[in-house]
Design an enzyme around this catalytic site. Structure first.
Site, PDB file in Angstrom:
ATOM      1  N   SER A   9       1.166  -0.126   1.015  1.00 58.33           N
ATOM      2  CA  SER A   9       1.772   0.921   2.061  1.00 58.33           C
ATOM      3  C   SER A   9       1.917   2.296   2.803  1.00 58.33           C
ATOM      4  O   SER A   9       1.582   2.957   1.549  1.00 58.33           O
ATOM      5  CB  SER A   9       3.429   0.488   1.963  1.00 58.33           C
ATOM      6  OG  SER A   9       3.664   0.927   2.887  1.00 58.33           O
ATOM      7  N   HIS A  34      -1.596  -1.548   4.569  1.00 58.44           N
ATOM      8  CA  HIS A  34       0.057  -2.137   4.883  1.00 58.44           C
ATOM      9  C   HIS A  34       0.806  -1.233   5.585  1.00 58.44           C
ATOM     10  O   HIS A  34       1.109   0.079   5.384  1.00 58.44           O
ATOM     11  CB  HIS A  34       1.222  -2.311   4.005  1.00 58.44           C
ATOM     12  CG  HIS A  34       2.467  -3.105   4.228  1.00 58.44           C
ATOM     13  ND1 HIS A  34       2.762  -4.433   4.186  1.00 58.44           N
ATOM     14  CD2 HIS A  34       3.716  -2.752   4.167  1.00 58.44           C
ATOM     15  CE1 HIS A  34       3.909  -5.430   4.399  1.00 58.44           C
ATOM     16  NE2 HIS A  34       4.974  -3.648   4.433  1.00 58.44           N
ATOM     17  N   ASP A  36       4.558  -0.100   7.644  1.00 62.62           N
ATOM     18  CA  ASP A  36       5.973   0.020   7.932  1.00 62.62           C
ATOM     19  C   ASP A  36       6.620   0.296   9.310  1.00 62.62           C
ATOM     20  O   ASP A  36       6.448   2.128   8.737  1.00 62.62           O
ATOM     21  CB  ASP A  36       6.771   0.106   6.263  1.00 62.62           C
ATOM     22  CG  ASP A  36       6.447  -1.242   5.371  1.00 62.62           C
ATOM     23  OD1 ASP A  36       6.672  -1.648   5.361  1.00 62.62           O
ATOM     24  OD2 ASP A  36       6.339   0.102   4.163  1.00 62.62           O
ATOM     25  N   MET A  38       9.747   0.656  11.406  1.00 61.09           N
ATOM     26  CA  MET A  38      11.790   1.165  10.903  1.00 61.09           C
ATOM     27  C   MET A  38      12.248   1.754  12.589  1.00 61.09           C
ATOM     28  O   MET A  38      11.571   2.986  13.107  1.00 61.09           O
ATOM     29  CB  MET A  38      11.305   1.787  10.084  1.00 61.09           C
ATOM     30  CG  MET A  38      10.453   1.276   8.493  1.00 61.09           C
ATOM     31  SD  MET A  38      11.437   2.186   6.901  1.00 61.09           S
ATOM     32  CE  MET A  38      10.815   1.306   5.345  1.00 61.09           C
ATOM     33  N   HIS A  67       4.355  -4.416   9.627  1.00 59.74           N
ATOM     34  CA  HIS A  67       5.141  -4.966   9.240  1.00 59.74           C
ATOM     35  C   HIS A  67       6.792  -4.563  10.064  1.00 59.74           C
ATOM     36  O   HIS A  67       6.778  -3.095  10.134  1.00 59.74           O
ATOM     37  CB  HIS A  67       5.554  -4.733   7.689  1.00 59.74           C
ATOM     38  CG  HIS A  67       7.147  -5.421   7.386  1.00 59.74           C
ATOM     39  ND1 HIS A  67       7.639  -4.528   6.208  1.00 59.74           N
ATOM     40  CD2 HIS A  67       7.333  -5.706   7.704  1.00 59.74           C
ATOM     41  CE1 HIS A  67       8.592  -5.053   5.940  1.00 59.74           C
ATOM     42  NE2 HIS A  67       8.913  -6.574   6.674  1.00 59.74           N
ATOM     43  N   MET A  69      10.094  -4.263  11.382  1.00 63.11           N
ATOM     44  CA  MET A  69      11.832  -3.952  10.558  1.00 63.11           C
ATOM     45  C   MET A  69      12.231  -3.273  11.702  1.00 63.11           C
ATOM     46  O   MET A  69      12.764  -1.987  11.772  1.00 63.11           O
ATOM     47  CB  MET A  69      11.573  -2.905   9.183  1.00 63.11           C
ATOM     48  CG  MET A  69      11.188  -3.431   8.387  1.00 63.11           C
ATOM     49  SD  MET A  69      10.775  -2.991   6.589  1.00 63.11           S
ATOM     50  CE  MET A  69       9.027  -1.941   7.328  1.00 63.11           C
ATOM     51  N   MET A 138      10.441 -10.717   0.702  1.00 65.45           N
ATOM     52  CA  MET A 138      10.917  -8.630   0.165  1.00 65.45           C
ATOM     53  C   MET A 138      11.248  -9.720  -1.033  1.00 65.45           C
ATOM     54  O   MET A 138      12.342  -9.887  -1.041  1.00 65.45           O
ATOM     55  CB  MET A 138      12.104  -8.346   1.458  1.00 65.45           C
ATOM     56  CG  MET A 138      11.473  -8.216   2.855  1.00 65.45           C
ATOM     57  SD  MET A 138      10.313  -6.566   3.189  1.00 65.45           S
ATOM     58  CE  MET A 138      10.698  -5.294   1.600  1.00 65.45           C
ATOM     59  N   ASP A 176       6.620  -7.823  -0.829  1.00 64.08           N
ATOM     60  CA  ASP A 176       7.343  -6.674  -0.393  1.00 64.08           C
ATOM     61  C   ASP A 176       8.384  -6.023  -0.890  1.00 64.08           C
ATOM     62  O   ASP A 176       9.560  -6.247  -1.512  1.00 64.08           O
ATOM     63  CB  ASP A 176       7.032  -6.267   0.923  1.00 64.08           C
ATOM     64  CG  ASP A 176       7.310  -4.934   1.039  1.00 64.08           C
ATOM     65  OD1 ASP A 176       7.176  -4.009   0.297  1.00 64.08           O
ATOM     66  OD2 ASP A 176       7.160  -4.685   2.561  1.00 64.08           O
TER      67      ASP A 176
HETATM   68  C1  DX5 Z   1      10.167  -1.657   1.978  1.00 65.18           C
HETATM   69  C2  DX5 Z   1       9.120  -1.834   3.037  1.00 65.18           C
HETATM   70  C3  DX5 Z   1       7.767  -2.274   2.174  1.00 65.18           C
HETATM   71  C4  DX5 Z   1       7.814  -0.126   0.978  1.00 65.18           C
HETATM   72  C5  DX5 Z   1       7.285  -0.623   0.356  1.00 65.18           C
HETATM   73  O1  DX5 Z   1      11.607  -1.086   3.469  1.00 65.18           O
HETATM   74  O2  DX5 Z   1       9.027  -2.622   3.694  1.00 65.18           O
HETATM   75  O3  DX5 Z   1       6.989  -1.554   2.529  1.00 65.18           O
HETATM   76  O4  DX5 Z   1       6.988   0.521   1.474  1.00 65.18           O
HETATM   77  O5  DX5 Z   1       6.862   0.404  -0.978  1.00 65.18           O
HETATM   78  P1  DX5 Z   1       7.021   0.315  -2.192  1.00 65.18           P
HETATM   79  O6  DX5 Z   1       5.784  -0.115  -2.847  1.00 65.18           O
HETATM   80  O7  DX5 Z   1       7.419   1.982  -2.757  1.00 65.18           O
HETATM   81  O8  DX5 Z   1       8.331  -0.276  -3.107  1.00 65.18           O
HETATM   82 ZN    ZN Z   2       6.545  -3.321   3.748  1.00 65.62          ZN
END
Ligand code: DX5
Ligand code: ZN
Length: 220
Positions: A9, A34, A36, A38, A67, A69, A138, A176
């Site tokens: 990620s 990956h 992320d 947000m 991903h 969110m 998750m 994840d």
């Molecule tokens: C959390 C994310 C994950 C996160 C993973 O909201 O969706 O993808 O960045 O990071 P680690 O592996 O450090 O938990």
């Molecule tokens: Zn993620």
């Protein structure tokens, strides 16, 4: 048996050196990243968006696994596809249009995935199986990298594996949150075949070595 994939990620990378760090993990065999996204509403944190996906698309041929969110992700599907995503994951908790959105993502020729947070029952996924290429389970509350894996969430993984195996669909199962060398094997045994790792790869000083270490544990 589905292919085993480790998905670093980029949330945990050094953004001033993102291109170099990606080249480093790719030199260790990685071809799946990956991303992320947000929005500060669906999750209590803000990260990155389409401009970063667009830059990554120019810099790498790796699969870009986005991903989302974000609340009502249907608003942004086109823009993340245009930016260069190969897979888009939406959260079932983020909208009442999950069916339509998964169908729409596929209709655009890329892969569609749906995610559940740790407290969401995997049962909700049953009717969605025909519409997804991947399910993301998750194992932390989404919003931050570097959290500790919630052990009970591995039960969700087992249930999702059962659902998928009992169906006729060929679906990847991604895990994840908090994945590292100490628990990746357990997540594999619980049913995952795609493993997101943020701090366990880009949070380490040697990202290629860290990527290989995760692979080694899985292959042992
Ligand atoms: C959390 C994310 C994950 C996160 C993973 O909201 O969706 O993808 O960045 O990071 P680690 O592996 O450090 O938990
Ligand atoms: Zn993620």
């Amino acid at each position: 048996m589905k292919k085993i994939i480790i998905a670093p990620s980029i949330l945990s990378c050094d953004f001033t050196r993102m291109g170099d760090q990606i080249k480093e993990v790719e030199s260790a065999g990685c071809s799946f990243l990956h991303i992320d996204v947000m929005d500060g509403v669906f999750v209590p944190n803000i990260s990155i968006g389409q401009p970063v996906v667009k830059s990554l698309r120019k810099a790498t041929k790796s699969i870009l696994d986005t991903h989302l969110m974000i609340i009502n992700p249907e608003r942004y599907i086109d823009s993340f596809i245009d930016a260069g995503s190969d897979i888009i994951t939406i959260h079932i908790e983020s909208s009442d249009k999950t069916f339509e959105t998964l169908k729409y993502i596929r209709s655009k020729g890329i892969k569609a995935a749906v995610s559940i947070k740790p407290k969401t029952s995997p049962d909700v996924l049953k009717p969605l199986l025909p519409y997804c290429d991947m399910i993301l389970v998750m194992t932390v509350e989404p919003g931050f990298g570097g959290q500790k894996l919630i052990h009970e969430a591995l039960d969700n993984l087992r249930e999702v594996r059962k659902l998928v195996d009992e169906s006729s669909y060929n679906i990847d199962i991604e895990v994840d949150g908090g994945i590292d060398v100490t628990n990746i094997k357990e997540a594999a045994l619980a049913g995952a075949n795609v493993f997101v790792a943020g701090s366990a790869v880009f949070g380490k000083p040697g990202v290629a070595t860290a990527y290989k270490a995760l692979n080694d544990v899985l292959n042992y």
